[in-house]
Design an enzyme around this catalytic site. Sequence first.
Site, PDB file in Angstrom:
ATOM      1  N   PRO A   9       0.785  -1.230   0.000  1.00  0.00           N
ATOM      2  CA  PRO A   9       0.000   0.000   0.000  1.00  0.00           C
ATOM      3  C   PRO A   9       0.822   1.289   0.000  1.00  0.00           C
ATOM      4  O   PRO A   9       1.852   1.377   0.667  1.00  0.00           O
ATOM      5  CB  PRO A   9      -0.833  -0.102   1.293  1.00  0.00           C
ATOM      6  CG  PRO A   9      -0.161  -1.128   2.118  1.00  0.00           C
ATOM      7  CD  PRO A   9       0.495  -2.076   1.163  1.00  0.00           C
ATOM      8  N   ASN A  10       0.334   2.207  -0.779  1.00  0.00           N
ATOM      9  CA  ASN A  10       0.868   3.579  -0.898  1.00  0.00           C
ATOM     10  C   ASN A  10       2.170   3.671  -1.692  1.00  0.00           C
ATOM     11  O   ASN A  10       2.654   4.775  -1.951  1.00  0.00           O
ATOM     12  CB  ASN A  10       1.034   4.224   0.485  1.00  0.00           C
ATOM     13  CG  ASN A  10      -0.269   4.277   1.248  1.00  0.00           C
ATOM     14  OD1 ASN A  10      -1.244   4.803   0.725  1.00  0.00           O
ATOM     15  ND2 ASN A  10      -0.318   3.715   2.442  1.00  0.00           N
ATOM     16  N   ARG A  17       4.926  10.843  -2.642  1.00  0.00           N
ATOM     17  CA  ARG A  17       4.674  10.557  -1.229  1.00  0.00           C
ATOM     18  C   ARG A  17       5.925  10.835  -0.390  1.00  0.00           C
ATOM     19  O   ARG A  17       6.987  10.238  -0.621  1.00  0.00           O
ATOM     20  CB  ARG A  17       4.328   9.078  -1.116  1.00  0.00           C
ATOM     21  CG  ARG A  17       4.190   8.568   0.280  1.00  0.00           C
ATOM     22  CD  ARG A  17       4.160   7.040   0.291  1.00  0.00           C
ATOM     23  NE  ARG A  17       3.981   6.580   1.646  1.00  0.00           N
ATOM     24  CZ  ARG A  17       4.223   5.356   2.050  1.00  0.00           C
ATOM     25  NH1 ARG A  17       4.657   4.444   1.192  1.00  0.00           N
ATOM     26  NH2 ARG A  17       4.044   5.017   3.304  1.00  0.00           N
ATOM     27  N   ASN A  71       7.989  -5.717  -0.881  1.00  0.00           N
ATOM     28  CA  ASN A  71       7.881  -4.586   0.036  1.00  0.00           C
ATOM     29  C   ASN A  71       6.411  -4.500   0.420  1.00  0.00           C
ATOM     30  O   ASN A  71       5.596  -3.925  -0.307  1.00  0.00           O
ATOM     31  CB  ASN A  71       8.356  -3.284  -0.624  1.00  0.00           C
ATOM     32  CG  ASN A  71       8.388  -2.130   0.375  1.00  0.00           C
ATOM     33  OD1 ASN A  71       7.831  -2.241   1.459  1.00  0.00           O
ATOM     34  ND2 ASN A  71       9.020  -1.034  -0.004  1.00  0.00           N
ATOM     35  N   HIS A  77       4.007  -4.548   9.090  1.00  0.00           N
ATOM     36  CA  HIS A  77       3.954  -4.414  10.548  1.00  0.00           C
ATOM     37  C   HIS A  77       2.661  -4.949  11.151  1.00  0.00           C
ATOM     38  O   HIS A  77       2.472  -4.873  12.358  1.00  0.00           O
ATOM     39  CB  HIS A  77       4.126  -2.927  10.918  1.00  0.00           C
ATOM     40  CG  HIS A  77       5.186  -2.239  10.106  1.00  0.00           C
ATOM     41  ND1 HIS A  77       6.494  -2.651  10.122  1.00  0.00           N
ATOM     42  CD2 HIS A  77       5.132  -1.197   9.233  1.00  0.00           C
ATOM     43  CE1 HIS A  77       7.203  -1.882   9.293  1.00  0.00           C
ATOM     44  NE2 HIS A  77       6.398  -0.994   8.739  1.00  0.00           N
ATOM     45  N   ASP A  84       1.701 -15.736   6.668  1.00  0.00           N
ATOM     46  CA  ASP A  84       1.242 -17.116   6.460  1.00  0.00           C
ATOM     47  C   ASP A  84       1.322 -17.514   4.991  1.00  0.00           C
ATOM     48  O   ASP A  84       1.652 -18.662   4.665  1.00  0.00           O
ATOM     49  CB  ASP A  84      -0.205 -17.290   6.952  1.00  0.00           C
ATOM     50  CG  ASP A  84      -0.292 -17.458   8.466  1.00  0.00           C
ATOM     51  OD1 ASP A  84       0.760 -17.567   9.130  1.00  0.00           O
ATOM     52  OD2 ASP A  84      -1.422 -17.489   8.993  1.00  0.00           O
ATOM     53  N   HIS A  97      12.736  -2.858   2.078  1.00  0.00           N
ATOM     54  CA  HIS A  97      12.171  -1.562   2.437  1.00  0.00           C
ATOM     55  C   HIS A  97      13.085  -0.472   1.899  1.00  0.00           C
ATOM     56  O   HIS A  97      14.310  -0.626   1.899  1.00  0.00           O
ATOM     57  CB  HIS A  97      12.022  -1.417   3.955  1.00  0.00           C
ATOM     58  CG  HIS A  97      11.102  -2.432   4.523  1.00  0.00           C
ATOM     59  ND1 HIS A  97       9.727  -2.351   4.386  1.00  0.00           N
ATOM     60  CD2 HIS A  97      11.352  -3.592   5.172  1.00  0.00           C
ATOM     61  CE1 HIS A  97       9.182  -3.413   4.947  1.00  0.00           C
ATOM     62  NE2 HIS A  97      10.138  -4.182   5.433  1.00  0.00           N
ATOM     63  N   ILE A  98      12.457   0.602   1.486  1.00  0.00           N
ATOM     64  CA  ILE A  98      13.205   1.747   0.965  1.00  0.00           C
ATOM     65  C   ILE A  98      13.912   2.457   2.117  1.00  0.00           C
ATOM     66  O   ILE A  98      15.099   2.780   2.035  1.00  0.00           O
ATOM     67  CB  ILE A  98      12.229   2.698   0.233  1.00  0.00           C
ATOM     68  CG1 ILE A  98      11.621   1.970  -0.976  1.00  0.00           C
ATOM     69  CG2 ILE A  98      12.927   3.990  -0.190  1.00  0.00           C
ATOM     70  CD1 ILE A  98      10.382   2.636  -1.545  1.00  0.00           C
ATOM     71  N   SER A  99      13.165   2.701   3.182  1.00  0.00           N
ATOM     72  CA  SER A  99      13.720   3.402   4.349  1.00  0.00           C
ATOM     73  C   SER A  99      14.288   2.390   5.347  1.00  0.00           C
ATOM     74  O   SER A  99      13.955   1.198   5.295  1.00  0.00           O
ATOM     75  CB  SER A  99      12.622   4.229   5.022  1.00  0.00           C
ATOM     76  OG  SER A  99      11.588   3.389   5.513  1.00  0.00           O
ATOM     77  N   ARG A 104      13.044   4.503  12.485  1.00  0.00           N
ATOM     78  CA  ARG A 104      11.768   5.229  12.481  1.00  0.00           C
ATOM     79  C   ARG A 104      10.918   4.842  13.701  1.00  0.00           C
ATOM     80  O   ARG A 104      11.448   4.344  14.683  1.00  0.00           O
ATOM     81  CB  ARG A 104      11.068   4.967  11.144  1.00  0.00           C
ATOM     82  CG  ARG A 104      11.953   5.407   9.953  1.00  0.00           C
ATOM     83  CD  ARG A 104      11.297   5.164   8.627  1.00  0.00           C
ATOM     84  NE  ARG A 104      10.087   5.990   8.465  1.00  0.00           N
ATOM     85  CZ  ARG A 104       9.181   5.793   7.502  1.00  0.00           C
ATOM     86  NH1 ARG A 104       9.354   4.839   6.617  1.00  0.00           N
ATOM     87  NH2 ARG A 104       8.122   6.569   7.430  1.00  0.00           N
ATOM     88  N   ARG A 108       7.246   0.448  13.430  1.00  0.00           N
ATOM     89  CA  ARG A 108       7.887  -0.027  12.196  1.00  0.00           C
ATOM     90  C   ARG A 108       9.044  -0.994  12.488  1.00  0.00           C
ATOM     91  O   ARG A 108       9.682  -1.504  11.577  1.00  0.00           O
ATOM     92  CB  ARG A 108       8.393   1.156  11.366  1.00  0.00           C
ATOM     93  CG  ARG A 108       7.303   2.032  10.820  1.00  0.00           C
ATOM     94  CD  ARG A 108       7.854   3.103   9.899  1.00  0.00           C
ATOM     95  NE  ARG A 108       6.983   4.263   9.878  1.00  0.00           N
ATOM     96  CZ  ARG A 108       5.902   4.395   9.095  1.00  0.00           C
ATOM     97  NH1 ARG A 108       5.577   3.456   8.248  1.00  0.00           N
ATOM     98  NH2 ARG A 108       5.155   5.479   9.158  1.00  0.00           N
TER      99      ARG A 108
HETATM  100  C1  DQA Z   1       8.279   0.992   3.797  1.00  0.00           C
HETATM  101  C2  DQA Z   1       8.353   1.212   5.310  1.00  0.00           C
HETATM  102  C3  DQA Z   1       6.996   0.995   5.950  1.00  0.00           C
HETATM  103  O1  DQA Z   1       7.083   1.212   7.353  1.00  0.00           O
HETATM  104  C4  DQA Z   1       5.988   1.981   5.377  1.00  0.00           C
HETATM  105  O2  DQA Z   1       4.710   1.737   5.922  1.00  0.00           O
HETATM  106  C5  DQA Z   1       5.966   1.987   3.898  1.00  0.00           C
HETATM  107  C6  DQA Z   1       7.213   1.867   3.156  1.00  0.00           C
HETATM  108  C7  DQA Z   1       9.625   1.300   3.104  1.00  0.00           C
HETATM  109  O3  DQA Z   1       9.804   0.848   1.986  1.00  0.00           O
HETATM  110  O4  DQA Z   1      10.470   2.004   3.661  1.00  0.00           O
HETATM  111  O5  DQA Z   1       4.918   2.196   3.298  1.00  0.00           O
HETATM  112  O6  DQA Z   1       7.982  -0.374   3.566  1.00  0.00           O
END
Ligand code: DQA
Length: 138
Positions: A9-10, A17, A71, A77, A84, A97-99, A104, A108
């Site tokens: 998501p997102n 973003r 990802n 989380h 599963d 993960h990107i970050s 953080r 997370r």
């Molecule tokens: C993320 C880290 C997650 O905590 C966050 O909810 C994301 C992006 C990352 O790629 O850093 O949407 O997965």
Amino acid sequence: MKLIIINGPNLNLLGKREPEVYGNRTFEDYFTELQFKFKDVQLEYFQSNIEGEIIGKIQEVGFSHDGVILNAAAYTHTSVGIGDAIKAVETPVVEVHISNTHQREDFRHVSYISPVAKGVILGFGLQSYDLAIQSFLD
Ligand code: DQA
């Protein structure tokens, strides 16, 4: 070698973003670069904002592909269901993960993916995906 990148998501909003966290680039743009760089890899991409669709995709590719680069974004989380699904299939999953999620918020720091993943790559920006692809080639 058949690999799929699954984004949660997102992540369809990359480029717009929170650019201070996730950068200025769209994933579609970066994916074109990955396809160019890894010409010998059959690379697919799937993104969904819906948990069940991500589980469905893991089930769909989980007995045919050589690897999944996942990802799961915020579902990382929270999602017992995605964890599963990874356990249920044969294809190894690398969590990315990107970050650097450990730098953080506390929520997370928990991942339902890490205990069932082959490995975890985080904190390298979009390069995390590149490193995950390389992990399947070595
Ligand atoms: C993320 C880290 C997650 O905590 C966050 O909810 C994301 C992006 C990352 O790629 O850093 O949407 O997965």
